[in-house]
Scaffold this motif. Structure first.
Motif, short mmCIF file in Angstrom:
data_model
loop_
_atom_site.label_atom_id
_atom_site.label_comp_id
_atom_site.label_asym_id
_atom_site.label_seq_id
_atom_site.Cartn_x
_atom_site.Cartn_y
_atom_site.Cartn_z
N THR A 8 13.98 -6.78 -8.36
CA THR A 8 13.64 -8.14 -8.79
C THR A 8 14.22 -9.19 -7.86
O THR A 8 13.54 -10.15 -7.48
CB THR A 8 14.15 -8.37 -10.23
OG1 THR A 8 13.64 -7.35 -11.08
CG2 THR A 8 13.69 -9.74 -10.73
N LEU A 9 15.49 -9.03 -7.48
CA LEU A 9 16.12 -10.00 -6.59
C LEU A 9 15.44 -10.04 -5.24
O LEU A 9 15.13 -11.13 -4.71
CB LEU A 9 17.61 -9.67 -6.43
CG LEU A 9 18.41 -10.56 -5.47
CD1 LEU A 9 18.38 -12.01 -5.95
CD2 LEU A 9 19.84 -10.06 -5.34
N MET A 10 15.19 -8.87 -4.65
CA MET A 10 14.55 -8.81 -3.35
C MET A 10 13.13 -9.36 -3.42
O MET A 10 12.67 -10.06 -2.50
CB MET A 10 14.53 -7.37 -2.85
CG MET A 10 14.03 -7.22 -1.42
SD MET A 10 15.11 -8.05 -0.23
CE MET A 10 16.57 -7.00 -0.35
N ARG A 11 12.42 -9.08 -4.51
CA ARG A 11 11.07 -9.60 -4.65
C ARG A 11 11.07 -11.12 -4.71
O ARG A 11 10.23 -11.77 -4.09
CB ARG A 11 10.41 -9.02 -5.91
CG ARG A 11 8.99 -9.51 -6.12
CD ARG A 11 8.27 -8.75 -7.22
NE ARG A 11 8.89 -8.94 -8.52
CZ ARG A 11 9.39 -7.97 -9.25
NH1 ARG A 11 9.39 -6.74 -8.81
NH2 ARG A 11 9.93 -8.21 -10.44
N THR A 38 10.36 -5.89 3.85
CA THR A 38 9.00 -5.40 4.03
C THR A 38 8.98 -3.94 4.46
O THR A 38 8.23 -3.11 3.94
CB THR A 38 8.27 -6.26 5.07
OG1 THR A 38 8.27 -7.63 4.65
CG2 THR A 38 6.83 -5.80 5.24
N LEU A 39 9.84 -3.60 5.43
CA LEU A 39 9.89 -2.22 5.90
C LEU A 39 10.40 -1.27 4.82
O LEU A 39 9.90 -0.14 4.68
CB LEU A 39 10.78 -2.13 7.15
CG LEU A 39 10.22 -2.81 8.41
CD1 LEU A 39 11.24 -2.71 9.54
CD2 LEU A 39 8.91 -2.17 8.83
N LEU A 40 11.38 -1.69 4.03
CA LEU A 40 11.87 -0.85 2.94
C LEU A 40 10.80 -0.63 1.88
O LEU A 40 10.69 0.45 1.30
CB LEU A 40 13.12 -1.47 2.32
CG LEU A 40 14.39 -1.45 3.16
CD1 LEU A 40 15.53 -2.14 2.43
CD2 LEU A 40 14.81 -0.02 3.50
N THR A 41 9.99 -1.67 1.63
CA THR A 41 8.90 -1.51 0.67
C THR A 41 7.86 -0.52 1.18
O THR A 41 7.39 0.35 0.42
CB THR A 41 8.24 -2.87 0.41
OG1 THR A 41 9.21 -3.79 -0.10
CG2 THR A 41 7.12 -2.74 -0.60
#
Length: 444
Positions: free
Chosen positions: A135-138, A190-193
């Motif tokens: 949630t925080l990263m989003r 983005t890369l982690l997603t």
């Protein structure tokens, strides 16, 4: 602008440019056609709001009646339902822009085109960032992308970048600015997603492959996750220009810390890898460790999750499974032999007792018929002939106590039907000659 030196003159110049642009933009809004375009955009928004209020309840009822849809498609539909008003606004505002470009001069729809581009970009970002579970990263990625897209569409990206890059400090030979930090957060997220999506898809394919054992599936998935997420993190830092040579010193410090303070953690991690490699236990196996009896729910990097028959979930460290004595009821095969003991009176025929006991065990559902039960005399007790009844089952996950209880109950019923008695210890009291038995009356 010198990237290594932040001068007050540079900061003042960039700030002044932003102020001049903001003043010019607010002044332009006072022009008649710009004001008309703002009113048109407001009217389109109100129309989208009214349409959303009408369509949303009907769409919700339709969604509740859907059955058999894939989970990813239902999630996408839920996200679209939540963003229905914005989606309607984007469609309507573009229709207005196309119509006005056909019937009037392009300058009279210039502001509407900017609003349409902004709304479209915001909507696409909102959909794309739903892929980020954290949630925080989003929230960071979503609002950061909204701000940057807004600055790019309005032509302020260069000034904003210069302003953010001017606020910086140096760590050794490395220069860290707010702009660099923002780039790192967005790119790494983005890369982690992407790594998470690839990992989830590949893990699902590995789990569906029946040729790979469950323990090797877990091992392959763990290594895949470590490789993908590690690559995504370090690649993201390299893309934004972070020097990774300094991590060598950090790795040495981590190694020292592991050697002194994290011995148990490292031991559990190594034990977990050994368990996965030697395939001694795997998800679904039924094990006994001390007083804990249950089946393995999952294999973790630090512990193994064991669920017992009463619903308790024990998190057993991997090291305990390596160093301790573990009974794996389903290691090489799924067959388990159980033993129960009982005794009958000396007056009962032992041949008949053995036959009745074997037939009683066969009558229980979970007892295997192709591995027939056997019954043997194991001793002559003080008051009974002692027997052992052995039988096989193939589903230890169904419980051991309950199947023993069912066999005992079948023995009880069979013995009662055939007149077989189950003795219990009895004592005789004899009075020696010349002794007297004294009785004591109780008070009234």
């Amino acid at each position: 602008m010198d990237p290594d030196v932040v001068s007050p003159e540079t900061l003042t110049e960039v700030t002044l440019d932003l102020y001049v642009w903001a003043e010019a933009f607010l002044t332009s809004l006072l022009r008649p056609w710009n004001a008309y375009q703002l009113l048109i955009a407001l009217g389109v928004f109100l129309t989208a709001h009214l349409l959303s209020a009408i369509i949303k309840p009907r769409m919700h009822e339709w969604m509740r009646g859907l059955e058999g849809w894939p989970k990813w498609r239902m999630r996408a539909l839920v996200v679209f339902h939540r963003r229905l008003r914005m989606a309607l606004f984007v469609v309507l505002i573009w229709l207005v822009v196309f119509v006005m470009r056909e019937i009037t001069w392009p300058s009279r729809s210039y502001l509407l085109a900017i609003i349409a581009n902004l709304a479209t970009a915001w909507l696409l970002i909102a959909f794309a960032t739903r892929l980020i579970k954290n949630t925080l990263m989003r929230g960071i990625v979503r609002y950061g992308a909204w701000i940057w897209v807004t600055l790019s569409i309005t032509g302020l990206s260069d000034e904003a970048q210069a302003l953010l890059d001017s606020a910086a400090f140096s760590i050794g030979d490395m220069r860290v600015s707010i702009w660099l930090v923002i780039q790192a957060i967005v790119i790494v997220a983005t890369l982690l997603t992407l790594a998470r999506i690839i990992s989830s898809t590949t893990a699902a394919s590995i789990r569906r492959n029946e040729d790979i054992s469950p323990s090797m599936q877990v091992l392959a998935i763990k290594f895949l996750q470590v490789a993908l997420f590690g690559t995504a993190f370090f690649l993201g830092l390299r893309i934004v220009g972070v020097d990774l040579t300094g991590l060598a010193v950090l790795s040495g410090a981590i190694g020292v810390g592991l050697g002194f303070g994290l011995q148990k953690v490292v031991s559990n991690l190594v034990s977990g890898i050994i368990i996965l490699l030697d395939k001694s236990i795997k998800p679904g196996d039924v094990i006994s460790l001390g007083d804990t009896f249950g089946w393995i729910n999952s294999l973790g990097a630090r512990y193994v999750s064991v669920v017992t028959r009463d619903g308790k979930e024990y998190l057993i460290p991997n090291e305990d499974l390596i160093t301790g004595q573990v009974v794996n009821w389903s290691h090489s095969n799924e067959f388990v032999r159980l033993d129960i003991y009982f005794g009958t009176a000396y007056s009962d025929d032992p041949h008949k007792v053995r036959e009745i006991a074997i037939n009683a065990a066969k009558s229980v559902d979970r007892v295997l018929s192709f591995k027939p039960p056997v019954c043997h005399i194991v001793g002559f007790g003080d008051s009974s002939v002692d027997y052992i009844l052995r039988f096989w089952i193939r589903d230890p996950t169904g419980g051991l106590t309950n199947i023993r209880g069912n066999v005992y109950l079948a023995l009880w019923d069979a013995f009662h039907e055939n007149g077989i008695s189950i003795p219990f210890p009895q004592r005789e009291v004899k009075l020696l000659e010349g002794s007297e038995l004294a009785t004591k009356s109780l008070p009234d």
